[in-house]
Each structure stands twice: as structure tokens, then as C-alpha cells.
Scaffold this active site. Structure first.
Site, PDB file in Angstrom:
ATOM      1  N   CYS A   1       2.481  45.528 122.109  1.00 23.86           N
ATOM      2  CA  CYS A   1       3.143  46.807 121.687  1.00 23.86           C
ATOM      3  C   CYS A   1       2.314  48.233 121.424  1.00 23.86           C
ATOM      4  CB  CYS A   1       3.936  46.560 120.229  1.00 23.86           C
ATOM      5  SG  CYS A   1       5.328  45.632 120.498  1.00 23.86           S
ATOM      6  N   GLY A   2       0.823  47.777 121.743  1.00 23.52           N
ATOM      7  CA  GLY A   2       0.043  49.045 121.733  1.00 23.52           C
ATOM      8  C   GLY A   2      -0.563  49.642 120.513  1.00 23.52           C
ATOM      9  N   GLU A   3      -0.034  49.039 119.250  1.00 24.17           N
ATOM     10  CA  GLU A   3      -0.759  49.636 118.245  1.00 24.17           C
ATOM     11  C   GLU A   3      -1.990  48.977 117.800  1.00 24.17           C
ATOM     12  OE1 GLU A   3       1.085  45.926 116.728  1.00 24.17           O
ATOM     13  OE2 GLU A   3       1.624  47.213 118.019  1.00 24.17           O
TER      14      GLU A   3
ATOM     15  N   THR B   1       8.320  46.990 113.544  1.00 22.21           N
ATOM     16  CA  THR B   1       8.623  45.998 112.495  1.00 22.21           C
ATOM     17  C   THR B   1       9.953  45.679 112.727  1.00 22.21           C
ATOM     18  OG1 THR B   1       9.459  48.002 111.169  1.00 22.21           O
ATOM     19  CG2 THR B   1       7.121  46.960 110.729  1.00 22.21           C
TER      20      THR B   1
ATOM     21  N   ASN C   1      -2.637  44.912 122.018  1.00 19.84           N
ATOM     22  CA  ASN C   1      -1.654  43.973 121.941  1.00 19.84           C
ATOM     23  C   ASN C   1      -0.488  44.527 122.541  1.00 19.84           C
ATOM     24  OD1 ASN C   1      -1.145  46.008 119.793  1.00 19.84           O
ATOM     25  ND2 ASN C   1       0.358  44.668 118.871  1.00 19.84           N
TER      26      ASN C   1
END
Length: 777
Positions: free
Chosen positions: A270-272, A431, A268
Site C-alpha cells: 500500500c506504499g506507506e 486501516t 509494502n
């Protein structure tokens, strides 16, 4: 009643309260939101008794922001409006033809228009220069079509209520990989996407052993290079611009619980979250700051109990949400993926008086995440015994998974008996806005800064981090601050990545985190850092060197004061000899005329040069359009010419006008042409490149020597003018931390598009600490 104040209150009212069709607010307190969300998610339980039981339990973890689901869940659950509760998606790689690529872009736009971020791997597109039989021509390549995705995302930014977020990825053996790595060094080609390279284990071994590396597509080897050449290009570009990031894709697939039935193709934005085609993110975070006791100890027992309830909550989201594409529903119901993570880590360590990144902090954080991992897997197995395992669960294969093999034996045995309700359970997501709502530090990041400037209609205000302000108020005369008030820029890059690697051991998906580095961090250190991230077991890494991208620069007030001192010195009344005067124009000058297409017609740009071959003046004529476009181009060229005749460096001039976006951008042969000033900047860049290619080695050496001499003289003058400010800064090294401020004078404004405050790189994304805006959400 929970009391919201300041920015948290603004965020709550603006983004998360229930509103009617006219935008009128229907909720005034967090308690109302918690009740709405708990009731909606508990409605998936089979009986009224179970619904009431779990509504109460869900409310208990939502209360006081102990658990904060993803923003889409807080907004949409129980709203009565058919909304997706998922924040992010990965779409299939496009088919290698025009209609396939356009269909993929259309799918991306549809998802973004509903508030989702999108990741896509472009490796299915044939490389630049490949023969295309259907049109008897050559392909423009994966990167050029990446610009199309970026452009479409920009339209969502302009026209939607929620900004689009995009991740573009390319495999490390694709023939266009070098172009992909360096594309962001040219402003305007890909401006609305994060970039990551998908790295294989075989490539990493080739780097370590200095082997050759084949760039191939469709079974054909297009070029063979040294693996280290590609590795150096990745690291050098990250050093220069903060991109691309890395996804260790082969490791990700090998380590995934879904290794036997899913192919994780991208992450996604942001890469997480590594996902298959049509995969989705289902996110929530436990606020670990709320689990620190008054005496500074940590309540691991309560953390475990809350984690179990959160797993049930996120599993129910799978059945609560609306699905706009049946493929998303099929992919998610097959695995029932959840992404439970944390926020407030930095705050928790501050409350415990432990320095983030210290050996003691690593022990504490390891126990936190081990607790969450174990309790999450126990809860999912218990839920499987009650509701059934996820459909793709195959006991023998699942238990062979590398992550599963690291679980305690008792939990493995439990899974063998009951199965598991969710194929993947844990993710460390960013977050940003929800942590502002909860009044907690973001994700697993250290505090970026303990004070910052916030702009609103009443002006600019200094806002302090709550825990730092409390300490400052309690110690008004203290001049040295405790070492546990450490911010992201004070940590070494190695401390950042060590924390990430340790947490990754206990997370079955991945982590969104930025490894911050000081401006003086070298390219060689980036190479070592990226290799360290791989050796520590990370599944990806995002790096940002302070000052490497002007749009995200943050400086402390002490630096701003130094700048003000320099500015004051520069602003003093000049003597007659100090006044900069443009050179007179001779009767005859030679030059070159360039032809470039713009969204307003074809433009002809003439660059004349002086007797030394350096650009001297610029003229532009734009087709037959006339009117405002001719006036605009003439005004720009007059000012550019004035700057050049005054001997300002041409690269400085280019930086001021490139990347300016107009209402009618178009694709050119070298990427996007955003506007008339951007077109002129592109011509000047081409002219400079042509000049440099014609320079002899001796000329380049002389030019470099001259530049060094000028820089040295200017540095000595600057040091003399600012010595007092420098000494004061050194003396105040251990004094109270001062607020951050913008340095928007670098040629590209780093201001937040919503509140005009400064932005910073955190959790792999540009984030505004003034209003909570994030470029990736």
C-alpha cells in the site's frame, strides 16, 4: 461491555476472535480479545510487576478501540500458534538470473502463504533485449518477470486462506521503465500487483528543467529520452488506469532516520512503509475519533498519553512475534521499526463540525499529528533509557537526520542523552478492516461515501455512515446537509494532496492515501497534481480518477437511477426499423490467420474482414484437443462474429472477453494468456493494431469524424431521453446523500470477491465497504 453490531460484529467473529483447531470460536467479546492481546504483548517485560503494570496500560488503550494494532497482532498475539504479527514485507531485489528470480518468487510465495503482503523492486533484472551469454539469446526483461510474480500471487489468491498482496517497483532510469508504466493498459499481463515507479530527485529536476534523461542498467546507457517524456507517460497512465503510483525514493532515503545504515529499496503493497531488503511493517493506529469531547473540542492531552503507551506496545511486538526467516529478524531487531498512525480522522472532524480539507481542518490535523510525533519520540527515548537504544543507533549520525532536525530542541537533547529505542516510529497505514471493527473512518482518508449498498444472503441493503445516520435521524425534514459531511469525491484532488503533504511533515515514514479525482480531471491536471505532491514534501502519491478502472467504479444512487432511466428508454419495445440485424455473409471474404499458444494447446484464429477492411467474423481451431475446448472456442467465435456483423465496435467486443481467467493460464510472447476467450481477445487486439498501423492519416481522420458524429447523435438522444432525470438530479444537489451502487455493466465486474458488493479505491488499495475485504490485505 462493548457492543458490536452489524458489519463490525461480522468482521470480529470472522477475522479476529481466537478459535480452536476445529475453527470453533473461543472468544465472544472484544474484552476477551483485548485481554489476550494485552497480556501477550506485556509478557516481554522483564519482571512480573512490570508485566502486570504494562498489561493494565495496554488494555487501557485497547479498550473501546482507542488503539487498534495491525490485524495480524489482533489475530495472532496470545493465540498459542506460531504466527507472524507483521502485515507486510519487502524482499531483496532478485539476482539477475533464472535461479535468482525463481528463488525470489518462492520467497514471496512463502511470505504470502503466511498472510504477509510483499513489495519487491525489479530494477536488478536486466532490460528486455539484453544479450544473455549463457543461453546465447536475449533477455525478456523486468516487466515479463513481473508477470511471473503477479501470476504466483494469483495462485495464493486462489489457494490460500488469505489473499496475497504485491507491490512491484522499478527505478525511473531502468531501460524497461516505459513498458512498466504502460503494462496495465493491456489486460492480463500483470493483474495481481500494485505498480509504482521509484523516482529520484535528479529526475524531478530534469523534468522541471526539460533536460535529457538516460535509461541505463549495469553501467550502460541504453537510451536517452526527455525526462518530460517519461513524466508525461507516468501521469497519462495514472490518468487512464490509476497506476503506476510514485515513490520518491531518493527523498525517502535522504529523509529517513536510517539514512546512514539502510537502503530503502521498495515499499509494502500500500506504499506507506519504505523498507530495506528483509524489512517488515509493525503497525498500529490510534482512533482519533474517540478523542473528541462532547462539546466538540479535541483532547490533545489524552491523545499524547495514549501515544506513549502505544509506542511501548509496538516495541514489545518486535520481541513477541515469531520470525520465519532469520533475515527478517536480523533486519528488524537492528532498527526496531514501528509504525504508529491514526484512523478515524474524518469522523473526528465531523464530530467537531469541521469540513475535511478546509484551512481549519488543516490546523486541527496538524496539531494532532504534531502531538503524536512529539509524544512518540519522548516515549521511545524514555524506553531507550530503560531498555537500551536500537542497535544501529549512532548518536552523532542519527541527530543529523533531516526529520530529527525538525524535532523540538528539547526532544533532540533527550535523544542525545538517552538514545532512541526505535529507529523509525510513525507510519500512516491503511486501516480498512480494523477501522470497520472499530466503527471508525479509515486512516486519514475522508469518508468515501455516507451510504452504500451491502449484499448478503437476505438481499441488498442500504447502510448509512453512523454519524450521518444520527444527523439524518435528528433532522428528518432537513433538505440541505452541513458542509462537514463531505465525501472523498466532493473534495478536490488538491485538497486531498494538501492534507497528505501536511501530515507527511510529522510522519517519519510515509503515508497510504488515495488522491481521488473526478472523471473529467485532465492529464495536464494530473501532471500538476503529481508535481504538487513532490513540492509539498510527499514521499509518494497514489491517484485514482473516477471511472478510469471499471473494476473499482462507484456511483451514487442518483447516477444509478439515471442509468435506469436510460436503460428503460433502451429497453422499450423497438420498431421494425430499430431492430439490429447482423449483415448477411457474402460468398467470399478475405482474412488473416493467427497462431497463438494457450494452456489447452495451440490455437489458430482467423479474422475475416469486410470490404472496408473492418473485422467481420472470427473462427478458431484449437490443435487436436477437440472436446469441450473446441466447443468453447466455437461458441465464443459465433457470438463474436454475430456482434461484429451487427456492427458493434470491435473494442467493445474485446473488452467483454479479455482478461477472463481459466484454470490453465500460460505465458505468451506478449504476456499472460489467461484462457481461450482471453487468447481470442489478444488476437483481435493484435489485428486492430495491425489495421491501425496501415491506415493513412486521411482514413484515420475520417474514422474519427464518423465516430464523433455518431457519439454526438447518441449523446443528444440520451439527453432527450433522460432530461427529466437530469433535472431532478440537479435539483437534489444539496439533498440527502444517497447510497452507492455497482456499475458492473462496464465490461469488468467491480464486485467484491467475498460478498459481491461494490469496491472502491481508498488508501491506495481496492476496498470493499460491504464486508471489509481489501485487495492489499
Amino acid at each position: 461491555m462493548y457492543k458490536l453490531e452489524g458489519l463490525a460484529k461480522d468482521v470480529f467473529f470472522d477475522r479476529y476472535t481466537l478459535k480452536d483447531a476445529n475453527g470453533k470460536r473461543l472468544e465472544d467479546t472484544p474484552e476477551q480479545m483485548w485481554h489476550r492481546v494485552a497480556k501477550a504483548i506485556a509478557s516481554q517485560e522483564k519482571t512480573e510487576v512490570k508485566q502486570q503494570e504494562w498489561e493494565t496500560k495496554f488494555y487501557s488503550v485497547l479498550e473501546n478501540f482507542n488503539f487498534i494494532p495491525g490485524g495480524r497482532i489482533l489475530t495472532g498475539a496470545g493465540s498459542g500458534v506460531p504466527l507472524t504479527l507483521y502485515n507486510c514485507f519487502v524482499i531483496p531485489s532478485p539476482q539477475d538470473n533464472r535461479s535468482g528470480i525463481l528463488d525470489s518468487v518462492k520467497l514471496m510465495v512463502e511470505i504470502m502463504s503466511r498472510g504477509g503482503g510483499v513489495g519487491v523492486n525489479l530494477s536488478s533484472i536486466r532490460p528486455r533485449g539484453s544479450y544473455v551469454k549463457g543461453v546465447n539469446g536475449t533477455a525478456s526483461g523486468a516487466v515479463s518477470f513481473g508477470a511471473l510474480y503477479s501470476f504466483a500471487t494469483g495462485l495464493i489468491i486462489q489457494g490460500g486462506s488469505r489473499r496475497g498482496a504485491l507491490m512491484l517497483m522499478l527505478d525511473c532510469d531502468h531501460p524497461d521503465i516505459m513498458e512498466f508504466i504502460t503494462v496495465k493498459r493491456t489486460m492480463g499481463q500483470i493483474t495481481n500487483a500494485n505498480l509504482s515507479v521509484c523516482i529520484s530527485d535528479s529526475f524531478m529536476e530534469a523534468v522541471k528543467q526539460d533536460k535529457d534523461w538516460d535509461l541505463q542498467w549495469g553501467g550502460k546507457v541504453y537510451k536517452t529520452i526527455k525526462a518530460k517524456e517519461l513524466w508525461d507517460a507516468v501521469c497519462d497512465s495514472a490518468w487512464a488506469s490509476g497506476e503506476p503510483g510514485l515513490m520518491f525514493k531518493e527523498r525517502y532515503n535522504k529523509e529517513s532516520n536510517s539514512w546512514y545504515f539502510e537502503d530503502l529499496i521498495a515499499t509494502n503493497p500500500c506504499g506507506e512503509q519504505g523498507l530495506p531488503a528483509w524489512g517488515v511493517c509493525n503497525l498500529g493506529a490510534i482512533n482519533v475519533s474517540n478523542f473528541v469531547n462532547e462539546d466538540g473540542t479535541f483532547d490533545y492531552g489524552r491523545l499524547g498519553k495514549v501515544a506513549r503507551i502505544c509506542v511501548r506496545f509496538l516495541d514489545n511486538v518486535v520481541d513477541t512475534t515469531d520470525y520465519f526467516f532469520p533475515e527478517n529478524e536480523a533486519a528488524q531487531r537492528r532498527i526496531r521499526r514501528t509504525g504508529l498512525g491514526t484512523m478515524g480522522l474524518a469522523d473526528a472532524l465531523i464530530k467537531m463540525k469541521v469540513r475535511y480539507g478546509s484551512p481549519e481542518s488543516l490546523e486541527i490535523v496538524e496539531k494532532m499529528h504534531q502531538t503524536i510525533r512529539d509524544e512518540a519520540y519522548i516515549a521511545s527515548s524514555e524506553n531507550a533509557a530503560e531498555k537500551g537504544p536500537f542497535p544501529a543507533f549512532e548518536k552523532d549520525k542519527f541527530l543529523q537526520g533531516k526529520f530529527i532536525q525538525r524535532l523540538p530542541k528539547a526532544i533532540q537533547d533527550m535523544i542525545a542523552r538517552n538514545g532512541l529505542r526505535n529507529g523509525v516510529l510513525l507510519t500512516q497505514a491503511p486501516t480498512g478492516t480494523t477501522s470497520i471493527l472499530a466503527g471508525a473512518s479509515s486512516g486519514i482518508e475522508p469518508v468515501f461515501d455516507f451510504a452504500f449498498q451491502r449484499k448478503d444472503r437476505l438481499g441488498v441493503h442500504t447502510v448509512y455512515h453512523a454519524l450521518f445516520k444520527a444527523w439524518k435521524d435528528a433532522h428528518p425534514n432537513e433538505t440541505e446537509i452541513p458542509d462537514y459531511f463531505v465525501n472523498a469525491k466532493q473534495l478536490t484532488p488538491e485538497e486531498h494532496v494538501t492534507m497528505q503533504g501536511m501530515i507527511q511533515t510529522y510522519v517519519d515514514s510515509s503515508i497510504s492515501k488515495t488522491v481521488n479525482a473526478p472523471h473529467e480531471h485532465t492529464k495536464e491536471q494530473v501532471r500538476d497534481l503529481y508535481m504538487k505532491a513532490y513540492d509539498l514534501g510527499c514521499k509518494g502519491v497514489t491517484y485514482f480518477r473516477d471511472g478510469s478502472r471499471s473494476e473499482a467504479v462507484l456511483t451514487s444512487l442518483s447516477d444509478v437511477k439515471k442509468d435506469e432511466t436510460k436503460a428503460a428508454a433502451v429497453a422499450k419495445t423497438p420498431t421494425a426499423s430499430e431492430v439490429i440485424s447482423p449483415r448477411l455473409r457474402p460468398e467470399k471474404v478475405a482474412g488473416i490467420t493467427y497462431k497463438i499458444k494457450t494452456g489447452y494447446g495451440t490455437m489458430f484464429v482467423t479474422v475475416n474482414h469486410d470490404e472496408k477492411g473492418q473485422p467481420f467474423e472470427v473462427f478458431a481451431t484449437i490443435g487436436k484437443a477437440g472436446g469441450v475446448f473446441a466447443e468453447e472456442s466455437e461458441a465464443i467465435c459465433r457470438l463474436v462474429s454475430l456482434a461484429l456483423r451487427a456492427r458493434l465496435p470491435i473494442n467493445t467486443v474485446i473488452e467483454q472477453i479479455k482478461g477472463i481467467r481459466g484454470p490453465m493460464p500460460i505465458f505468451g510472447k506478449n504476456g499472460m494468456i489467461l484462457s481461450i476467450p482471453d487468447a481470442i481477445a489478444q488476437v483481435l487486439m493484435q489485428h486492430v493494431q495491425d489495421l491501425e498501423s496501415k491506415q493513412t492519416a486521411a482514413q484515420k481522420a475520417q474514422e474519427q469524424a464518423t465516430a464523433v458524429a455518431v457519439m454526438q447523435a447518441e449523446t443528444e438522444k440520451m439527453a432527450e431521453d433522460t432530461m427529466t432525470a437530469t433535472v431532478k438530479k440537479a435539483e437534489s444537489k444539496y439533498k440527502l446523500i444517497e447510497a452507492s451502487s455497482s456499475v458492473a455493466n462496464t465490461g469488468f465486474s467491480p464486485e467484491c470477491p467475498e460478498c459481491s458488493s461494490i469496491m472502491a479505491m481508498a488508501e491506495g488499495c481496492l476496498t470493499c465497504f460491504g464486508c471489509g475485504y481489501s485487495k492489499c490485505s
